[in-house]
Write a protein that holds these residues in place. Structure first.
Motif, PDB file in Angstrom:
ATOM      1  N   SER A  64       0.825  -1.206   0.000  1.00 25.45           N
ATOM      2  CA  SER A  64       0.000   0.000   0.000  1.00 25.45           C
ATOM      3  C   SER A  64       0.857   1.252   0.000  1.00 25.45           C
ATOM      4  O   SER A  64       0.552   2.234  -0.677  1.00 25.45           O
ATOM      5  CB  SER A  64      -0.925  -0.013   1.217  1.00 25.45           C
ATOM      6  OG  SER A  64      -1.717   1.145   1.263  1.00 25.45           O
ATOM      7  N   GLY A  82       0.303   2.389  -3.719  1.00 30.67           N
ATOM      8  CA  GLY A  82      -0.926   3.156  -3.572  1.00 30.67           C
ATOM      9  C   GLY A  82      -2.171   2.286  -3.596  1.00 30.67           C
ATOM     10  O   GLY A  82      -2.132   1.060  -3.405  1.00 30.67           O
ATOM     11  N   GLU A  83      -3.313   2.939  -3.854  1.00 34.55           N
ATOM     12  CA  GLU A  83      -4.597   2.245  -3.799  1.00 34.55           C
ATOM     13  C   GLU A  83      -4.705   1.163  -4.870  1.00 34.55           C
ATOM     14  O   GLU A  83      -5.241   0.077  -4.623  1.00 34.55           O
ATOM     15  CB  GLU A  83      -5.733   3.250  -3.961  1.00 34.55           C
ATOM     16  CG  GLU A  83      -7.116   2.627  -3.870  1.00 34.55           C
ATOM     17  CD  GLU A  83      -8.217   3.653  -4.036  1.00 34.55           C
ATOM     18  OE1 GLU A  83      -9.395   3.256  -4.029  1.00 34.55           O
ATOM     19  OE2 GLU A  83      -7.899   4.841  -4.187  1.00 34.55           O
ATOM     20  N   ALA A  91      -2.855  -1.813  -3.715  1.00 38.08           N
ATOM     21  CA  ALA A  91      -3.513  -2.477  -2.598  1.00 38.08           C
ATOM     22  C   ALA A  91      -4.684  -3.335  -3.075  1.00 38.08           C
ATOM     23  O   ALA A  91      -4.883  -4.455  -2.595  1.00 38.08           O
ATOM     24  CB  ALA A  91      -3.996  -1.436  -1.591  1.00 38.08           C
ATOM     25  N   VAL A  92      -5.472  -2.819  -4.033  1.00 33.52           N
ATOM     26  CA  VAL A  92      -6.589  -3.598  -4.566  1.00 33.52           C
ATOM     27  C   VAL A  92      -6.087  -4.837  -5.305  1.00 33.52           C
ATOM     28  O   VAL A  92      -6.614  -5.942  -5.144  1.00 33.52           O
ATOM     29  CB  VAL A  92      -7.452  -2.719  -5.492  1.00 33.52           C
ATOM     30  CG1 VAL A  92      -8.515  -3.557  -6.205  1.00 33.52           C
ATOM     31  CG2 VAL A  92      -8.106  -1.591  -4.708  1.00 33.52           C
ATOM     32  N   ARG A 121     -16.786   7.107   0.107  1.00 38.88           N
ATOM     33  CA  ARG A 121     -15.879   6.205  -0.610  1.00 38.88           C
ATOM     34  C   ARG A 121     -15.483   6.747  -1.973  1.00 38.88           C
ATOM     35  O   ARG A 121     -14.541   6.293  -2.592  1.00 38.88           O
ATOM     36  CB  ARG A 121     -16.551   4.848  -0.788  1.00 38.88           C
ATOM     37  CG  ARG A 121     -16.806   4.097   0.489  1.00 38.88           C
ATOM     38  CD  ARG A 121     -15.602   3.303   0.888  1.00 38.88           C
ATOM     39  NE  ARG A 121     -15.248   2.321  -0.123  1.00 38.88           N
ATOM     40  CZ  ARG A 121     -15.790   1.134  -0.225  1.00 38.88           C
ATOM     41  NH1 ARG A 121     -16.745   0.760   0.631  1.00 38.88           N
ATOM     42  NH2 ARG A 121     -15.406   0.273  -1.160  1.00 38.88           N
ATOM     43  N   GLN A 144     -13.872   9.415  -4.320  1.00 37.57           N
ATOM     44  CA  GLN A 144     -12.830  10.420  -4.182  1.00 37.57           C
ATOM     45  C   GLN A 144     -13.251  11.716  -4.829  1.00 37.57           C
ATOM     46  O   GLN A 144     -13.588  11.766  -6.005  1.00 37.57           O
ATOM     47  CB  GLN A 144     -11.537   9.936  -4.840  1.00 37.57           C
ATOM     48  CG  GLN A 144     -10.383  10.911  -4.712  1.00 37.57           C
ATOM     49  CD  GLN A 144      -9.943  11.071  -3.276  1.00 37.57           C
ATOM     50  OE1 GLN A 144      -9.917  10.122  -2.521  1.00 37.57           O
ATOM     51  NE2 GLN A 144      -9.601  12.290  -2.901  1.00 37.57           N
TER      52      GLN A 144
END
Length: 550
Positions: A211, A215-216, A219-220, A350, A352
């Motif tokens: 993460s 980044g996001e 992480a996903v 949730r 952005q």
């Protein structure tokens, strides 16, 4: 353990839909081209070396007889709907991830049909009855089932992590439903440079480090590789009052009317959701068609739907329902009522927002205002410029109704023979416009005005002979003056002409064969610089103004 998920994947669906829509036979090599090159191709094209990601020129070099079709998500969705309809009697609760891929909860289907083999057989037979082929994947988690469908993997309970560990890290890119392919391609390229070759290697990295470093998006992807519990498919009822219903009076019969209505209903739905502080992840679209037929489809998205995304999905469905391609029996009809119902929502936090939170709200207010104007005056009343590719100054920007978008915008070059920078500050709307130069009281200045007049601009030599461009692309004389509306003005300078020979295989506006054109930049005395254009080899003097440099 989460509920088991079954995914059904129809290979090369964009190519299959293009072949059906355009009437191409299965024996012809076909590729669907998008902004990033080949998006999909059929087995015949792959046999001769065509692959996803190739540029159009490279694909046609490998297969000169290749049939090229432009990517069209609406076409893919319309032709995929009959496949989904064919399964309605086999398994309930189908959710479309994208045209060519859908999922459903396997628990009920396994109990009803008696086992995995029976369910897979019924699914494959139903899809085959709709005229296409499919592959089925079964897993504990939705992303694993989607990846497993590409290998026809029917996993035992608890086998997700072991199956994913053996897949190459590139598997994250092959399925658009798992995320933006362009972003995932960058992530996979970085992982490979760091020595991560398989999803098992990726899953072994500490989640906190992933993460922090990636980044996001990383992480996903890491959660997918580790087979972390995902959102399972569901057909639970929506909260009371969150649906948007519209009764069509008169009934809806045309696709363009459906597109306009879809934008308005999408705006209403998202206004209701915004007031409740939620965003939609799964959307149910229901239509009532004349004759008493009611049809329904559920769309599932990995990210919260935007008003534009909702309007697109509604338009795709309505096109299939109006024409009958998406209704059992193949008989379409006018739509008398529509219902948009969010099936699954998440807190709006949730989603952005921009760097400044008010930016998203201001954009929403502008969107509602423009849609309202379209509702009062029609879709053509609000037009926006869209940047597209081209060689001439009038080719680079196209005006479209607000809410529409070009099917395949191509803005990057190279564009041989294109106009060099800087571009003209004023571009003429057509060749029938010319310049008029009026003298002011100050003899050292002039006024440039646009007036609609017939005829063209004349370039003349010092002896008064007209100047044009010959067959070899050279000026027929040395220009010394420019004549516009009967007023002759001396030239301070001019550029060498350059030719543009494009779309020679298509007929011109009048049906005649297209001919090469030539452009030249001239600087008249006491006036702004001009961009002129003429046909190569035409009668000298027939120049038109394409733009001015103010």
């Amino acid at each position: 353990m989460s509920a088991r998920v079954m995914a059904v994947w129809c290979p090369d669906w964009p190519a299959v839909a293009a072949a059906r829509a355009e009437g191409h036979g299965l024996h012809l090599p076909l590729a669907v081209i998008g902004a990033r090159g080949v998006l999909a191709c059929n087995a015949v094209a792959r046999a001769v070396g065509v692959r996803r990601g190739l540029r159009r020129r490279e694909a046609q070099f490998r297969c000169p007889e290749l049939v090229v079709s432009v990517a069209d998500p609406a076409r893919d969705a319309v032709w995929f709907e009959p496949v989904v309809q064919a399964l309605d009697a086999v398994v309930p609760g189908i959710e479309v991830l994208r045209p060519g891929l859908f999922v459903f909860s396997a628990a009920g289907a396994l109990r009803f049909h008696g086992g995995v083999e029976q369910v897979v057989t019924r699914v494959v037979d139903a899809v085959a009855a709709a005229g296409t082929e499919c592959q089925v994947g079964l897993a504990d988690e939705l992303p694993t089932a989607v990846l497993g469908a590409r290998g026809s993997a029917l996993l035992e309970p608890g086998g997700d992590a072991d199956y994913l560990a053996g897949l190459p890290v590139d598997a994250l890119v092959v399925e658009p439903a798992l995320g933006d392919p362009e972003v995932l391609t960058e992530l996979v390229g970085l992982l490979r440079r760091l020595g991560v070759r398989t999803l098992g290697d990726f899953a072994a990295l500490p989640p906190r480090d992933v993460s922090t470093r990636f980044g996001e998006v990383g992480a996903v992807a890491h959660r997918i590789a580790r087979a972390v519990p995902w959102r399972p498919p569901s057909v639970s009822a929506v909260p009371t009052g969150s649906a948007v219903e519209h009764r069509c009076d008169p009934p809806l019969e045309r696709v363009d009317e459906a597109a306009f209505l879809g934008r308005r209903l999408a705006g209403e739905l998202h206004s209701v959701l915004a007031a409740a502080g939620v965003a939609c992840l799964r959307l149910s679209i229901t239509a009532r068609v004349e004759g008493g037929v009611e049809v329904n489809r559920v769309w599932r998205c990995s990210a919260p739907l935007t008003p534009e995304g909702t309007a697109d999905r509604l338009r795709w469905q309505l096109e299939g329902w109006l024409t009958g391609t998406a209704i059992a029996g193949g008989v379409g009809g006018a739509v008398t009522a529509l219902v948009l119902e969010p099936v699954e929502v998440v807190p709006a936090g949730r989603v952005q927002e921009g760097l400044w939170g008010e930016a998203g709200l201001a954009e929403a207010r502008v969107h509602r205002a423009l849609v309202r104007v379209q509702g009062l005056l029609g879709p053509e009343s609000v037009r926006v410029p869209v940047e597209v590719g081209g060689r001439g100054p009038g080719d680079r920007v196209r005006s479209l109704p607000y809410g529409d978008a070009p099917a395949d915008p191509v803005t990057e070059g190279p564009w041989p023979g294109s106009l060099p920078a800087p571009s003209p500050s004023v571009v003429w709307p057509g060749p029938g416009y010319r310049l008029e130069i009026r003298e002011s009281r100050d003899p050292g200045s002039g006024v440039v005005a646009r007036v609609p007049l017939a005829g063209g601009v004349l370039l003349r030599t010092a002896a008064g002979a007209p100047v044009g461009v010959g067959p070899r692309g050279l000026l027929t004389g040395r220009p010394e003056s420019v004549e516009m509306t009967g007023h002759r003005c001396a030239l301070l300078g001019w550029s060498r002409p350059w030719q543009v020979d494009e779309a020679w295989w298509e007929p011109g506006p009048g049906g005649e064969p297209r001919r090469p054109r030539a452009r030249i930049q001239v600087v008249p005395e006491r006036a702004a610089a001009l961009l002129l254009c003429c046909l190569v080899g035409d009668e000298p003097g027939s120049w038109t103004v394409e733009g001015i440099y103010e």
